[in-house]
Design an enzyme around this catalytic site. Structure first.
Site, short mmCIF file in Angstrom:
data_model
loop_
_atom_site.label_atom_id
_atom_site.label_comp_id
_atom_site.label_asym_id
_atom_site.label_seq_id
_atom_site.Cartn_x
_atom_site.Cartn_y
_atom_site.Cartn_z
N GLU A 129 0.85 -1.19 0.00
CA GLU A 129 0.00 0.00 0.00
C GLU A 129 0.89 1.24 0.00
OE1 GLU A 129 -2.88 0.00 3.16
OE2 GLU A 129 -3.62 2.00 2.67
N GLU A 146 -6.33 -9.31 3.61
CA GLU A 146 -5.48 -8.65 4.63
C GLU A 146 -5.47 -9.54 5.85
OE1 GLU A 146 -5.85 -4.50 5.68
OE2 GLU A 146 -6.52 -4.01 3.65
N GLN A 204 1.48 -6.48 5.51
CA GLN A 204 1.83 -6.20 4.13
C GLN A 204 3.16 -6.87 3.82
OE1 GLN A 204 1.07 -2.08 3.09
NE2 GLN A 204 -0.87 -2.07 4.17
N ASN A 263 -12.17 -0.64 -0.60
CA ASN A 263 -11.51 -1.20 0.57
C ASN A 263 -12.29 -0.87 1.83
OD1 ASN A 263 -9.04 -2.29 2.04
ND2 ASN A 263 -9.19 -0.23 2.93
N GLU A 264 -12.57 -1.86 2.65
CA GLU A 264 -13.17 -1.69 3.99
C GLU A 264 -14.23 -0.59 4.02
OE1 GLU A 264 -10.01 -1.36 6.93
OE2 GLU A 264 -9.46 -3.46 6.63
N ASN A 279 -6.62 1.60 2.92
CA ASN A 279 -7.33 2.86 3.16
C ASN A 279 -6.91 3.93 2.15
OD1 ASN A 279 -8.44 1.54 5.35
ND2 ASN A 279 -7.06 2.45 6.84
O1 AHR Z 1 -2.91 -2.81 6.18
C1 AHR Z 1 -3.10 -1.62 6.89
C2 AHR Z 1 -4.53 -1.11 6.82
O2 AHR Z 1 -5.36 -1.99 7.53
C3 AHR Z 1 -5.17 -1.04 5.45
O3 AHR Z 1 -4.91 0.15 4.80
C4 AHR Z 1 -6.63 -1.14 5.76
O4 AHR Z 1 -7.36 -1.74 4.72
C5 AHR Z 1 -6.70 -1.93 7.05
O5 AHR Z 1 -7.50 -1.32 7.99
#
Ligand code: AHR
Length: 503
Positions: free
Chosen positions: A29, A294, A351, A174-175, A74
């Site tokens: 990210e 994730e 990540q 995302n989320e 995010n």
């Molecule tokens: O991986 C870190 C963050 O965790 C990501 O940006 C988000 O999708 C999750 O809340």
């Protein structure tokens, strides 16, 4: 001290599923030092002509990661993808509201595709469904996947990429259930938008696969209603539903911590049930699979991050320093994903570099492997093939959260082509060894070939730029008698037992 005992039976006839290699995916990210100062550092001595760190590329290649999600997270919910393409000098710097950083846009879609090719990975590209929608997703997929002859595809060609990127897996935002998400939505709002966006994207390129957002984690108040509502809207357009979860030992209770893979197991089972409920309601023939895109341990860096100055490029945030106990839990989580290989087709360790990551970099100096690098490496290298049902028996303990939890967790993966059987096993006990009896009588002509162990006297031991304190070691091969053997799993250990066919 008493030794625990465990028993396992593995038989070639009892198969669960082929492993989709994308189970060993990961995530980069635009966050912290993942991109700037991580994969990209033009001033680093190992940097290539594009500014990518060669030492990082080598460490990633060893992990053999087949799929990498990008650019967020995010971050994607405020991202204008057009900022990251074309001449670098003309790209704008922007406020990244998700991580309170400055995004200089020196790396964008094309450069990331180049980097992914260098590490041998495909990309799961996320579109912004926070501040943007159908039109931006349509132009992005046309830019990436359409060969030529249209505004967006010709723009890509003019940027030096004559061939389409042919990105196959796309994430629809995302989320979107989280209040922290830029442009967060209700399940109904998101489900409608995901469905309409997905339909348009598949009109541009019918060969793609789409991942729709599930809940941000299994503690969200709207879970699992969110999954049901979103799928009621978007079932026909999407192929996978995303699951996210991070684990941690905030209470410093090792047995409770080691039980947390049970949570991942329940979470996967619940979302499968929800997908199948919607399938039944819709009288659909199509099955939705899981993209656990994730997952990791994330808690060490929380306090430090609160003190970070905002609005800098590549701030050192989410830099968890992983311990042995974290690595053992990562091993358990990998076992859990493999146990559900019939439905979990994509998973992304979140990540990959510097940000809650197995690989860390020092500015101007070396790159090194955290403790969690090793179980991931072993699972990615040896966990491809067919998952075999692996019934087991072992002593258990009482967890406050999960009730009776076995000290043993394990799964077997058979690679018939390579004549190799791999048994991944964790002994959750921090104090007691376990004698594990393995009944492998259906594997005629096989012999024990290797026992790789990650363990140590200190659960809090960690690696750093200067010291690799937690590295795998080799155990002595067990005696083999008529397809049976018995091995000792040391306390709090990740074990990879390999058996090979001998001619
Ligand atoms: O991986 C870190 C963050 O965790 C990501 O940006 C988000 O999708 C999750 O809340």
């Amino acid at each position: 001290m008493e030794t625990l005992s465990g028993k396992i039976i593995v038989d070639t006839s009892f198969t669960l599923s082929e492993v989709d290699p994308r189970l060993f995916g990961s995530f980069i990210e635009h966050l912290g030092r993942a991109v700037y100062g991580g994969i990209y550092d033009p001033d680093h001595p190992t940097a290539d002509a594009q500014g990518f760190r060669g030492d990082v590329i080598e460490l990633v290649k060893k992990l053999d990661v087949p799929l990498i999600r990008y650019p967020g997270g995010n971050f994607v919910s405020g991202y204008r993808w057009e900022d990251g393409v074309g001449p670098k000098t003309e790209r704008p710097s922007r406020l990244d509201l998700a991580w309170r950083s400055i995004e200089p846009n020196q790396i964008g879609t094309n450069e990331f595709m180049d980097w992914a090719r260098k590490v041998g990975a495909e990309v799961n590209l996320a579109v912004n469904l926070g501040t943007r929608g159908i039109e931006a997703a349509q132009s992005l997929i046309e830019y990436c996947n359409h060969p030529s002859g249209t505004y967006w595809s010709d723009l890509r060609r003019s940027h030096g990429y004559p061939e389409p990127h042919n990105i196959k897996v796309w994430s629809l935002g995302n989320e979107m259930d989280g209040r922290w998400q830029i442009g967060h939505k209700t399940a109904h709002e998101y489900g409608r938008l995901a469905s309409e966006t997905g339909r348009v994207m598949k009109w541009v390129d019918p060969s793609i696969e789409l991942v729709v957002c599930g809940s941000s984690n299994s503690r969200m108040p709207s879970y699992p209603d969110w999954e049901a509502s979103v799928l009621m809207e978007a079932y026909d357009e999407v192929d996978y539903i995303a699951l996210h979860n991070y684990y941690g030992n905030e209470d410093d209770n090792i047995l409770e911590y080691m039980a947390q893979s049970e949570d991942m197991d329940h979470y996967i089972q619940t979302v499968i049930a929800t997908c199948d409920f919607v399938q039944a309601k819709k009288r659909s023939k199509k099955q939705i699979n899981i993209a656990f895109d994730e997952w990791n341990v994330w808690f060490h860096s929380n306090e430090a991050d609160k003190k970070q100055e905002p609005w800098t490029i590549g701030p050192p945030i989410l830099q968890d320093r992983y311990t042995l106990e974290d690595a053992v839990l990562i091993g358990e989580l990998l076992i859990t994903l493999l146990k559900h290989a019939d439905r979990v087709k994509i998973a992304c360790l979140a990540q990959l570099v510097n940000v809650i990551a197995p690989i860390m970099t020092e500015p101007g100096k070396g790159a090194w492997a955290q403790t969690i690098y090793y179980p991931f490496l072993h699972a990615s290298r040896y966990g491809r093939g067919t998952v075999l049902r692996t019934p087991l028996e072992a002593s258990s303990y009482e967890s406050v959260t999960f009730g009776a939890v076995s000290y043993l967790t394990a799964i077997a993966v058979y690679n018939e082509q390579e004549g190799a059987l791999t048994l991944f096993a964790v002994n959750r006990s921090p104090e007691k060894s376990m004698e594990l009896s393995c009944d492998l009588r259906s594997f005629e002509g096989f012999m024990p070939a290797d026992h790789i162990i990650l363990d140590g006297p200190d659960p809090k031991a960690y690696n750093s730029a200067d010291q690799q304190n937690v590295v795998p070691r080799r155990g002595t091969l067990p005696a083999w008698e008529n397809g049976r053997c018995s091995v000792i799993l040391s306390p709090l250990s990740w074990n990879v037992l390999r058996f090979s066919k001998v001619d």
